[in-house]
Write an enzyme that holds these catalytic residues in place. Structure first.
Site, PDB file in Angstrom:
ATOM      1  N   CYS A 204       0.841  -1.193   0.000  1.00  0.00           N
ATOM      2  CA  CYS A 204       0.000   0.000   0.000  1.00  0.00           C
ATOM      3  C   CYS A 204       0.879   1.246   0.000  1.00  0.00           C
ATOM      4  O   CYS A 204       2.006   1.211   0.450  1.00  0.00           O
ATOM      5  CB  CYS A 204      -0.866   0.051   1.244  1.00  0.00           C
ATOM      6  SG  CYS A 204      -1.880  -1.393   1.455  1.00  0.00           S
ATOM      7  N   THR A 205       0.330   2.326  -0.472  1.00  0.00           N
ATOM      8  CA  THR A 205       0.969   3.630  -0.338  1.00  0.00           C
ATOM      9  C   THR A 205      -0.095   4.613   0.115  1.00  0.00           C
ATOM     10  O   THR A 205      -1.162   4.698  -0.504  1.00  0.00           O
ATOM     11  CB  THR A 205       1.560   4.099  -1.691  1.00  0.00           C
ATOM     12  OG1 THR A 205       2.456   3.093  -2.180  1.00  0.00           O
ATOM     13  CG2 THR A 205       2.288   5.418  -1.539  1.00  0.00           C
TER      14      THR A 205
END
Lengths: 121, 253
Positions: B1-2
């Site tokens: 994820c970012t």
């Protein structure tokens, strides 16, 4: 860059979303917190039943790849409903409602809901 | 994820995230994609949680998943969580739970509970930092006033670190992938450097929902695990999400 890690120049003008990196927009649903927990997700599950079933089948296939006898999913179906009864409400009753609305075994829906804790190793 | 929380030059807070999930959960050789990521994409829904016919909070979720990974409490705060891998991981928390030690909280139940009940950015930050958890996590929280944005790095028991926005020090955004911010990311999975490069090139004067989407669309920030991108703006209560694809060539993670 055509070798890993396939970095590229910073993208510009991607918005509004379009092109090959954009698959689709996302539908909106209302969850009425005034409803009893087991009824809150009915409209979502009614629309997404098949997709949820497909995803759970992929989990079953994955489990069978690791344990071909099918004992792993048997364990999930038997033991996780017991653990579900220890989860706090409204989560417990919402999960029960989702299993009932989708027709998917309770243990498998419970597993989906604790995916995060299972996969942090 | 970012996940990214950024403050524009007018003091507006913007929050964006790519949800990446499905690593090592079956690789489809024909389509060059992760089986689980692809199966999750049709399950992505936006939810409007209402009480007394009024919105309490909104989220981007998977149908059938009652916890929250991405959400906004309009005019108060926005919240995303990123997975934090650790040997002292959630499986230990689950074992403790089964053995009867049930003083910790399930991660996604905590985020839902915070979105449903927290009354302010500060209240949300305190709950996310102090509640005992079953699994480690990163919480990325954005607020509605200048300086209200932070990354909370959590072990199961403790808040290990709190990194906050500080525009005076030049920190106009905070960005989290899946590694502790004070350490280098794993060299085969460095999404932080390209994401920060693009944020720095964008500059605070030009950051907007539009340019945040550009950053989250740049490979390898966008990768084969990316299921959806969500963009949120607390001041107007807006949440928008898009299901993503990463055409080849594209990193598997």
């Amino acid at each position: 860059q055509f070798i890993p890690p396939y970095t590229e120049d910073c993208r510009t003008d991607m918005y509004p979303p379009k092109g090959p990196t954009f698959r689709s927009t996302v539908s909106w649903y209302t969850i009425d917190l005034d409803l009893p927990p087991h009824k809150r997700w009915t409209s979502v599950i009614k629309d997404k039943k098949k997709d949820l079933d497909d995803m759970i089948q992929a989990v079953r296939d994955l489990a069978k790849a690791f344990v071909p006898s099918g004992r792993l999913i048997e364990l999930v179906d038997i033991s996780l409903p017991l653990m579900l009864n220890t989860l706090p409400n409204p989560f417990r009753d919402e999960i029960k409602g989702i299993a009932s609305d989708s027709g998917i075994p309770l243990g498998e829906i419970t597993l989906f809901n604790i995916f995060y804790e299972v996969f942090t190793v | 994820c970012t996940s990214v929380v950024a403050e524009d030059s007018k003091g507006n807070l913007l929050h964006g995230r790519n949800l990446d999930f499905g690593l090592f959960m079956g690789w489809d050789l024909k389509n060059k994609s992760w089986i689980m990521s692809e199966k999750l994409k049709p399950l992505v829904v936006n939810l409007d949680f209402r009480r007394n016919n009024k919105t309490v909070f909104k989220s981007t979720n998977f149908a059938g998943y009652v916890g929250m990974l991405t959400g906004i409490r309009p005019h108060l705060f926005s919240l995303t969580m990123n997975e934090r891998f650790s040997l002292d991981g959630g499986y230990i928390g689950i074992l403790e739970w089964i053995l009867g030690q049930r003083d910790g909280m399930w991660m996604s139940f905590l985020t839902r509970s915070v979105l449903e009940n927290a009354t302010s950015y500060e209240n949300a930050r305190s709950l996310l930092a102090q509640t005992k958890l079953l699994a480690p996590a990163y919480f990325i929280l954005g607020g509605n006033q200048s300086g209200q944005g932070c990354i909370i790095t959590r072990s199961r028991e403790l808040s290990l670190d709190l990194l906050e926005l500080n525009v005076k020090l030049g920190r106009w955004y905070v960005l989290e992938t899946n590694y502790d911010h004070w350490e280098d990311p794993f060299f085969l999975d460095d999404r932080r450097t390209p994401a920060m490069t693009c944020m720095n090139m964008t500059t605070q004067n030009n950051i907007s929902i539009k340019t945040l989407y550009d950053v989250l669309s740049t490979k390898p920030v966008l990768n084969k695990l990316t299921t959806y991108t969500t963009l949120m703006q607390v001041s107007n209560g807006n949440l928008e999400s898009y299901i993503r694809d990463c055409p080849n060539p594209c990193m598997p993670w």
